[in-house]
Design a protein around this motif. Structure first.
Motif, PDB file in Angstrom:
ATOM      1  N   THR A 191     -12.065  87.128 -14.686  1.00  0.00           N
ATOM      2  CA  THR A 191     -10.855  87.891 -14.390  1.00  0.00           C
ATOM      3  C   THR A 191      -9.924  87.780 -15.588  1.00  0.00           C
ATOM      4  N   LEU A 192      -8.990  88.725 -15.690  1.00  0.00           N
ATOM      5  CA  LEU A 192      -8.009  88.628 -16.768  1.00  0.00           C
ATOM      6  C   LEU A 192      -7.202  87.348 -16.642  1.00  0.00           C
ATOM      7  N   GLU A 193      -6.943  86.943 -15.403  1.00  0.00           N
ATOM      8  CA  GLU A 193      -6.174  85.725 -15.177  1.00  0.00           C
ATOM      9  C   GLU A 193      -6.913  84.499 -15.708  1.00  0.00           C
ATOM     10  N   SER A 194      -8.234  84.455 -15.536  1.00  0.00           N
ATOM     11  CA  SER A 194      -8.990  83.308 -16.037  1.00  0.00           C
ATOM     12  C   SER A 194      -8.976  83.275 -17.562  1.00  0.00           C
ATOM     13  N   LEU A 195      -9.058  84.441 -18.173  1.00  0.00           N
ATOM     14  CA  LEU A 195      -8.998  84.517 -19.634  1.00  0.00           C
ATOM     15  C   LEU A 195      -7.627  84.072 -20.130  1.00  0.00           C
ATOM     16  N   ASP A 196      -6.594  84.515 -19.461  1.00  0.00           N
ATOM     17  CA  ASP A 196      -5.236  84.135 -19.830  1.00  0.00           C
ATOM     18  C   ASP A 196      -5.041  82.629 -19.706  1.00  0.00           C
ATOM     19  N   GLN A 197      -5.536  82.059 -18.598  1.00  0.00           N
ATOM     20  CA  GLN A 197      -5.390  80.623 -18.394  1.00  0.00           C
ATOM     21  C   GLN A 197      -6.171  79.821 -19.435  1.00  0.00           C
ATOM     22  N   ALA A 198      -7.370  80.286 -19.767  1.00  0.00           N
ATOM     23  CA  ALA A 198      -8.163  79.578 -20.776  1.00  0.00           C
ATOM     24  C   ALA A 198      -7.406  79.504 -22.094  1.00  0.00           C
ATOM     25  N   ALA A 199      -6.785  80.613 -22.477  1.00  0.00           N
ATOM     26  CA  ALA A 199      -6.013  80.633 -23.724  1.00  0.00           C
ATOM     27  C   ALA A 199      -4.781  79.749 -23.619  1.00  0.00           C
ATOM     28  N   LEU A 200      -4.067  79.826 -22.496  1.00  0.00           N
ATOM     29  CA  LEU A 200      -2.869  79.006 -22.315  1.00  0.00           C
ATOM     30  C   LEU A 200      -3.192  77.514 -22.343  1.00  0.00           C
TER      31      LEU A 200
END
Length: 318
Positions: free
Chosen positions: A13-22
């Motif tokens: 999900t986009l949220e998982s990608l965002d969290q991985a980067a954060l």
């Protein structure tokens, strides 16, 4: 590489990608498939029943149909409303975070479409390929195979082994994904001390700690910025904190919600609405009874947004 578990998000999900980067990942793997109408989307195994409220197969579904499917509720109530995302949205998010992607192509024959999107989004030089990517090799010979240079090693790799690989020009990656060492923080730290160039993890928060970039340090710095300083900088720090999933930050948002600065108060209201786990309505009671008109207005706004989102989620679940 995509986060999961207590401090993560549903996969692909986009949220998982965002969290991985954060949380500190430099490279994140995503899985790609093509829909019936030719859209490239995130999905691992093509079976909608496993991770969505739909049924059938990705390749036999139109994207307009897939876009309506909830891809987060299987992991918990706080993830309700997450959707199957388009590949180009992932590229834009990766570019904004300045991270690289490993593209695991799950079905054959989609290389031309993937390359076209990469060129359009100016991300061709920031990805690697994996999986069913034979057509990519033919169409784009300069493509890099993540297995052609890096040496993937076991979690308990010794420093002598790392030195030997380095002497042959190899990049050494210790694998802590999909094995018995997924949460082996001590092992991750030992691999880093042994000199590996990277660790491959399923839990980015542990990986960040292992390489000396603990997430708690980032949160601490953001909280300090949110507590004092110029209005815009405080609001920006609060909004950034609202993007972190799985951390208990609601008490801070409620504190900033009562700030006399409208920008700070509104940022706290927005963060309180967006944060996961979601802020319970009862948490806004103090702000609603405050003498601070700004706090009351922003608390009422936040509750109104939360109520409309609950109605929307309930409708989508029907």
């Amino acid at each position: 590489m995509s986060p999961n578990g207590e401090h993560g998000c549903p996969e692909n999900t986009l949220e998982s990608l965002d969290q991985a980067a954060l949380l500190g990942c430099n490279v994140v793997e995503i899985d790609l498939r093509r829909t019936l109408d030719g859209k490239i989307v995130f999905n691992h195994d093509g079976i909608l029943e496993r991770l969505t409220d739909g049924d059938g197969e990705v390749e036999k579904s139109y994207y307009d149909d897939l876009e309506l499917r909830d891809a987060g509720s299987w992991m918990g109530e706080r993830f309700v409303g997450m959707r199957i995302a388009l590949f180009e949205d992932a590229l834009r998010l990766a570019r904004a975070h300045d991270i690289r992607l490993v593209l695991d192509l799950k079905t054959k024959g989609i290389g031309a479409d993937v390359l076209q999107i990469l060129q359009r989004e100016d991300m061709l030089q920031r990805v690697q390929f994996n999986g069913e990517w034979e057509d990519v090799k033919r169409l784009y010979p300069a493509a890099t195979d993540p297995g052609s240079n890096p040496e993937w090693v076991k979690p308990d790799v010794a420093a002598e082994q790392v030195k030997e690989y380095h002497s042959h020009g190899k990049t050494v990656i210790a694998n802590f994904s999909a094995n018995a060492h997924e949460m082996d923080l001590a092992g991750m730290k030992a691999a880093v001390m042994a000199g590996v160039d990277a660790i491959n993890v399923d839990y980015p928060r542990l990986g960040a700690d292992a390489v000396g970039r603990p997430v708690e340090g980032k949160l601490h710095d953001l909280i300090l910025k949110a507590n004092s300083g110029p209005s815009e900088a405080r609001a920006e720090a609060i909004l950034q904190l609202g993007r972190y999933s799985g951390f208990t930050l609601q008490s801070f948002f409620m504190q900033w919600l009562q700030d006399a600065d409208d920008h700070v108060s509104r940022a706290a209201a927005v963060a309180a609405v967006k944060t996961r786990p979601r802020t319970p309505p009862a948490a806004f009671s103090v702000a609603l009874q405050s003498r601070n008109a700004i706090a009351r207005a922003n608390a009422a706004w936040a509750l109104g947004v939360k109520r409309s989102r609950r109605i929307s989620d309930a409708f989508a679940a029907r």
